[in-house]
Motif scaffolding. Structure first.
Motif, PDB file in Angstrom:
ATOM      1  N   ARG A   1      37.927  47.641  43.600  1.00 26.05           N
ATOM      2  CA  ARG A   1      38.469  47.295  44.905  1.00 26.05           C
ATOM      3  C   ARG A   1      39.920  47.772  45.029  1.00 26.05           C
ATOM      4  NH1 ARG A   1      38.435  44.451  49.481  1.00 26.05           N
ATOM      5  NH2 ARG A   1      40.267  43.252  50.063  1.00 26.05           N
ATOM      6  N   MET A   2      40.691  47.649  43.974  1.00 27.19           N
ATOM      7  CA  MET A   2      42.075  48.112  44.019  1.00 27.19           C
ATOM      8  C   MET A   2      42.142  49.600  44.353  1.00 27.19           C
ATOM      9  SD  MET A   2      45.081  47.870  41.111  1.00 27.19           S
ATOM     10  CE  MET A   2      44.025  48.433  39.784  1.00 27.19           C
ATOM     11  N   LEU A   3      41.338  50.405  43.672  1.00 27.53           N
ATOM     12  CA  LEU A   3      41.356  51.835  43.947  1.00 27.53           C
ATOM     13  C   LEU A   3      40.888  52.138  45.365  1.00 27.53           C
ATOM     14  CD1 LEU A   3      40.098  53.543  40.667  1.00 27.53           C
ATOM     15  CD2 LEU A   3      42.410  52.926  41.360  1.00 27.53           C
ATOM     16  N   ASP A   4      39.848  51.443  45.815  1.00 28.61           N
ATOM     17  CA  ASP A   4      39.355  51.681  47.173  1.00 28.61           C
ATOM     18  C   ASP A   4      40.405  51.341  48.216  1.00 28.61           C
ATOM     19  OD1 ASP A   4      36.959  52.612  46.228  1.00 28.61           O
ATOM     20  OD2 ASP A   4      35.864  50.741  46.552  1.00 28.61           O
ATOM     21  N   LEU A   5      41.182  50.298  47.975  1.00 30.41           N
ATOM     22  CA  LEU A   5      42.267  49.950  48.892  1.00 30.41           C
ATOM     23  C   LEU A   5      43.327  51.053  48.941  1.00 30.41           C
ATOM     24  CD1 LEU A   5      42.667  46.195  47.915  1.00 30.41           C
ATOM     25  CD2 LEU A   5      42.039  47.023  50.196  1.00 30.41           C
ATOM     26  N   LEU A   6      43.704  51.562  47.770  1.00 35.45           N
ATOM     27  CA  LEU A   6      44.702  52.636  47.735  1.00 35.45           C
ATOM     28  C   LEU A   6      44.162  53.915  48.367  1.00 35.45           C
ATOM     29  CD1 LEU A   6      46.272  52.204  44.170  1.00 35.45           C
ATOM     30  CD2 LEU A   6      46.945  51.145  46.328  1.00 35.45           C
TER      31      LEU A   6
ATOM     32  N   PRO B   1      58.627  45.726  41.906  1.00 38.72           N
ATOM     33  CA  PRO B   1      58.435  46.496  43.139  1.00 38.72           C
ATOM     34  C   PRO B   1      57.036  47.095  43.255  1.00 38.72           C
ATOM     35  CG  PRO B   1      60.593  46.975  42.204  1.00 38.72           C
ATOM     36  CD  PRO B   1      59.859  46.143  41.188  1.00 38.72           C
ATOM     37  N   THR B   2      56.465  47.540  42.128  1.00 35.56           N
ATOM     38  CA  THR B   2      55.109  48.111  42.177  1.00 35.56           C
ATOM     39  C   THR B   2      54.072  47.024  42.434  1.00 35.56           C
ATOM     40  OG1 THR B   2      55.748  49.911  40.703  1.00 35.56           O
ATOM     41  CG2 THR B   2      53.390  49.456  40.919  1.00 35.56           C
ATOM     42  N   TYR B   3      54.224  45.887  41.788  1.00 36.21           N
ATOM     43  CA  TYR B   3      53.350  44.734  42.034  1.00 36.21           C
ATOM     44  C   TYR B   3      53.368  44.368  43.523  1.00 36.21           C
ATOM     45  CZ  TYR B   3      53.023  39.560  42.481  1.00 36.21           C
ATOM     46  OH  TYR B   3      52.771  38.269  42.891  1.00 36.21           O
ATOM     47  N   GLN B   4      54.557  44.330  44.117  1.00 30.38           N
ATOM     48  CA  GLN B   4      54.673  44.000  45.537  1.00 30.38           C
ATOM     49  C   GLN B   4      54.076  45.102  46.403  1.00 30.38           C
ATOM     50  OE1 GLN B   4      58.880  43.470  45.363  1.00 30.38           O
ATOM     51  NE2 GLN B   4      58.753  41.320  44.714  1.00 30.38           N
ATOM     52  N   TRP B   5      54.258  46.334  46.004  1.00 35.39           N
ATOM     53  CA  TRP B   5      53.686  47.476  46.730  1.00 35.39           C
ATOM     54  C   TRP B   5      52.163  47.408  46.719  1.00 35.39           C
ATOM     55  CZ3 TRP B   5      51.226  52.030  44.533  1.00 35.39           C
ATOM     56  CH2 TRP B   5      51.095  53.116  45.427  1.00 35.39           C
ATOM     57  N   LEU B   6      51.586  47.129  45.563  1.00 37.88           N
ATOM     58  CA  LEU B   6      50.134  47.012  45.457  1.00 37.88           C
ATOM     59  C   LEU B   6      49.607  45.856  46.302  1.00 37.88           C
ATOM     60  CD1 LEU B   6      49.782  47.671  41.618  1.00 37.88           C
ATOM     61  CD2 LEU B   6      48.907  49.148  43.448  1.00 37.88           C
ATOM     62  N   LYS B   7      50.282  44.725  46.240  1.00 39.73           N
ATOM     63  CA  LYS B   7      49.854  43.583  47.052  1.00 39.73           C
ATOM     64  C   LYS B   7      49.998  43.907  48.539  1.00 39.73           C
ATOM     65  CE  LYS B   7      50.286  39.338  45.727  1.00 39.73           C
ATOM     66  NZ  LYS B   7      50.747  37.997  45.292  1.00 39.73           N
ATOM     67  N   GLY B   8      50.999  44.703  48.878  1.00 36.55           N
ATOM     68  CA  GLY B   8      51.169  45.108  50.266  1.00 36.55           C
ATOM     69  C   GLY B   8      50.018  45.956  50.773  1.00 36.55           C
ATOM     70  N   HIS B   9      49.313  46.591  49.854  1.00 31.76           N
ATOM     71  CA  HIS B   9      48.131  47.380  50.228  1.00 31.76           C
ATOM     72  C   HIS B   9      46.837  46.589  50.046  1.00 31.76           C
ATOM     73  CE1 HIS B   9      49.926  51.223  51.270  1.00 31.76           C
ATOM     74  NE2 HIS B   9      50.784  51.049  50.281  1.00 31.76           N
ATOM     75  N   GLY B  10      46.955  45.276  49.841  1.00 32.00           N
ATOM     76  CA  GLY B  10      45.782  44.420  49.811  1.00 32.00           C
ATOM     77  C   GLY B  10      45.285  44.012  48.444  1.00 32.00           C
ATOM     78  N   VAL B  11      45.925  44.491  47.378  1.00 32.72           N
ATOM     79  CA  VAL B  11      45.478  44.127  46.030  1.00 32.72           C
ATOM     80  C   VAL B  11      45.810  42.661  45.770  1.00 32.72           C
ATOM     81  CG1 VAL B  11      45.720  44.592  43.554  1.00 32.72           C
ATOM     82  CG2 VAL B  11      45.815  46.482  45.211  1.00 32.72           C
ATOM     83  N   SER B  12      44.873  41.915  45.199  1.00 28.76           N
ATOM     84  CA  SER B  12      45.096  40.506  44.875  1.00 28.76           C
ATOM     85  C   SER B  12      44.839  40.273  43.400  1.00 28.76           C
ATOM     86  CB  SER B  12      44.185  39.598  45.718  1.00 28.76           C
ATOM     87  OG  SER B  12      42.820  39.903  45.472  1.00 28.76           O
ATOM     88  N   TYR B  13      45.474  39.227  42.865  1.00 31.89           N
ATOM     89  CA  TYR B  13      45.372  38.914  41.445  1.00 31.89           C
ATOM     90  C   TYR B  13      44.895  37.484  41.252  1.00 31.89           C
ATOM     91  CZ  TYR B  13      48.009  43.226  40.944  1.00 31.89           C
ATOM     92  OH  TYR B  13      48.413  44.536  41.021  1.00 31.89           O
ATOM     93  N   GLY B  14      44.159  37.272  40.158  1.00 31.18           N
ATOM     94  CA  GLY B  14      43.630  35.951  39.850  1.00 31.18           C
ATOM     95  C   GLY B  14      44.530  35.183  38.896  1.00 31.18           C
ATOM     96  N   THR B  15      43.934  34.296  38.137  1.00 29.84           N
ATOM     97  CA  THR B  15      44.670  33.445  37.211  1.00 29.84           C
ATOM     98  C   THR B  15      45.283  34.273  36.089  1.00 29.84           C
ATOM     99  OG1 THR B  15      43.152  31.620  37.648  1.00 29.84           O
ATOM    100  CG2 THR B  15      44.512  31.464  35.660  1.00 29.84           C
ATOM    101  N   VAL B  16      46.567  34.074  35.851  1.00 32.08           N
ATOM    102  CA  VAL B  16      47.286  34.824  34.825  1.00 32.08           C
ATOM    103  C   VAL B  16      46.911  34.295  33.445  1.00 32.08           C
ATOM    104  CG1 VAL B  16      49.564  35.508  33.985  1.00 32.08           C
ATOM    105  CG2 VAL B  16      49.173  35.209  36.451  1.00 32.08           C
TER     106      VAL B  16
ATOM    107  N   ALA C   1      43.903  57.849  52.770  1.00 36.09           N
ATOM    108  CA  ALA C   1      43.150  58.563  53.799  1.00 36.09           C
ATOM    109  C   ALA C   1      43.784  58.386  55.172  1.00 36.09           C
ATOM    110  CB  ALA C   1      41.704  58.080  53.809  1.00 36.09           C
ATOM    111  N   ALA C   2      44.294  57.171  55.430  1.00 38.74           N
ATOM    112  CA  ALA C   2      44.933  56.904  56.719  1.00 38.74           C
ATOM    113  C   ALA C   2      46.200  57.735  56.905  1.00 38.74           C
ATOM    114  CB  ALA C   2      45.268  55.419  56.836  1.00 38.74           C
ATOM    115  N   LEU C   3      46.799  58.170  55.801  1.00 34.40           N
ATOM    116  CA  LEU C   3      48.013  58.987  55.863  1.00 34.40           C
ATOM    117  C   LEU C   3      47.711  60.477  55.723  1.00 34.40           C
ATOM    118  CD1 LEU C   3      50.481  56.817  53.731  1.00 34.40           C
ATOM    119  CD2 LEU C   3      50.419  57.082  56.225  1.00 34.40           C
ATOM    120  N   GLY C   4      46.430  60.828  55.723  1.00 33.76           N
ATOM    121  CA  GLY C   4      46.056  62.238  55.708  1.00 33.76           C
ATOM    122  C   GLY C   4      45.830  62.858  54.348  1.00 33.76           C
TER     123      GLY C   4
END
Length: 475
Positions: free
Chosen positions: A141-146, A108-123, A151-154
């Motif tokens: 980039r991951m932190l900047d996305l979060l 669920p956290t992996y999906q949540w992070l990807k939902g906020h734009g985080v992407s992953y490379g080769t495992v 910020a959008a939520l205040g």
């Protein structure tokens, strides 16, 4: 993506919010966003001028099982296997309840992070993993996305603000009601329904390291500049329990000398097929073991450092997507010793030539199946990969020791991330996540569980704090 603007030090901080998050690494950023998504008003405080902490200094690997990236690569993984690997790598000393939370919430956290734009490379496969499950990402980039989503939520983000103490209802007891901070030379008190500590470890605090990890005296000190144990000490003052301090270890593979080219995370050529040798030119360990174990073994050798030795074939496996496997970058940075023959390499390393050549030949014979390996090595890393002979010129060596990048011990917490006191009772209104907490890693460390834990437990701590805040306000 619009990066959030931090509140300037001269800005008046709010008198009260629902949730205060202390720390600007992944655990703190995940907690702030999750709390805001749960409807809370949130203030995130970072003592340094910029967010990032140790997160942005890491290799950026998260340990997840059952992902789309694994499926695309044909990797068969499962929650059961993930759980087993974490417990075995932790020497069965991990809190099973915390491990269960990680395993239950990792997808669920992996999906949540990807939902906020985080992407992953080769495992990739790495320490403690019986199948490849290290998912690389750009941590900045991951932190900047979060942060942008927060910020959008205040969410209000204030940098350059040092949290000095936790505030509570009663000096001797009672729930946590906020924090006391220092900003612009002034002391300010901010009330909150709940506080989440995500301040990292204490790898940059010599006094705490000397107290808890004297065995790391010869190790290089790494980690974020803000990793000085602030959250640990503040919670400790309130009677919080502390666990896993005897298991602080250094990470193998960092260059032992101070040079600008050393980026702090080192390189693990051993997991691509290299062997590790000491000043006598001989091996001293099974190189497939977790790199924390390799770090301890290296520190015990004469001089406290050793060499990772490999050949052209292993150099060909260099991977610039993952810093710890970017062998080519090490050559470009001048951190490798290179030679056309093993004898020449030994001479350049100033190790006994005959012993060194015999060591490599015994290893090569074991790889060919002609004899048993001297240390029982049968894989490259964990249970993945097959050792191959070191025989293709040119040959390389990377001087290596251990670095304390993170302390992987800390506050005792419930499965709901509430901080517990020394008697095992929750300290009301206080949560913790990330490197600051203990109990999860136990006696070892599986690659990817530090970043993984920060995201998973940060998200859960923020959500729990947001749920508590309204009730606290009514109390």
């Amino acid at each position: 993506m619009t990066a959030p603007k931090a509140i300037p030090a001269t800005h008046t901080l709010p008198d009260r919010v629902d949730v205060i998050i202390v720390g600007g690494g992944l655990a703190g950023c995940a907690a702030a966003l999750a709390a805001a998504e749960a409807g809370a008003s949130v203030l995130q405080l970072e003592k340094l001028a910029a967010t990032g902490g140790s997160t942005v200094l890491s290799a950026g690997l998260s340990a997840f099982a059952g992902t789309a990236e694994q499926e695309a690569q044909g990797i068969d993984d499962s929650v059961d296997l993930l759980r087993r690997d974490i417990l075995e790598t932790g020497l069965q000393l991990s809190d099973p309840a915390l491990v269960e939370v990680y395993c239950r919430e990792q997808l669920p956290t992996y999906q949540w992070l990807k939902g906020h734009g985080v992407s992953y490379g080769t495992v990739h496969a790495a320490s403690g993993q019986t199948v490849p499950r290290s998912h690389p990402t750009d941590t900045r980039r991951m932190l900047d996305l979060l942060l942008a989503s927060s910020a959008a939520l205040g969410v209000q983000l204030a940098t350059g603000v040092t949290v000095e103490r936790l505030e509570r209802e009663d000096p001797d007891n009672g729930r946590v009601t906020g924090v006391r901070v220092s900003v612009g030379g002034e002391t300010v008190r901010i009330r909150a329904g709940a506080v989440v500590l995500a301040t990292g470890g204490f790898s940059q605090n010599p006094e705490l390291l000397a107290r808890f990890a004297p065995q790391m005296e010869r190790a290089v000190r790494g980690g974020g500049a803000g990793s000085t144990g602030d959250g640990l000490l503040m919670a400790w003052q309130l009677g919080a329990g502390v666990i896993d301090t005897p298991h602080i270890k250094g990470t193998y593979g960092v260059y032992p000398h101070a040079v600008d080219a050393e980026k702090g995370t080192g390189v693990l050529a051993v997991y691509k097929g290299a062997i590790a040798v000491n000043a006598d030119g001989t091996r001293f360990v099974d190189e497939s073991l977790p790199y924390k174990v390799l770090g301890d073994a290296s520190l015990r050798q004469a001089g406290g450092f050793t060499y990772q030795v490999f050949d052209a074939a292993i150099m060909g496996r260099s991977d610039d997507e993952v810093p710890i496997y970017d062998l080519a970058a090490r050559e470009r940075d001048g951190l490798l010793v290179k030679a056309d023959t093993l004898a020449e390499l030994a001479q350049r390393l100033d190790v006994p030539v005959a012993e060194f050549q015999a060591t490599v030949e015994r290893y090569n014979a074991a790889c060919r199946g002609d004899r048993a390996d001297d240390f029982g090595r049968s894989h490259l890393s964990g249970g993945v990969g097959v050792p191959q002979p070191i025989e293709q010129a040119p040959f390389f060596a990377h001087a290596s020791t251990a670095v304390v990048l993170a302390t992987y011990c800390g506050l005792t917490v419930t499965p709901g991330l509430e901080v517990l006191d020394v008697f095992g009772e929750p300290i009301g209104g206080l949560f913790a996540a990330g490197e600051l907490i203990g109990g999860f890693h136990g006696g070892g460390y599986m690659t990817g569980t530090s970043i993984g834990k920060a995201g998973i437990f940060g998200r859960l701590a923020g959500t729990a704090a947001a749920r508590l805040a309204p009730a606290a306000a009514r109390a």
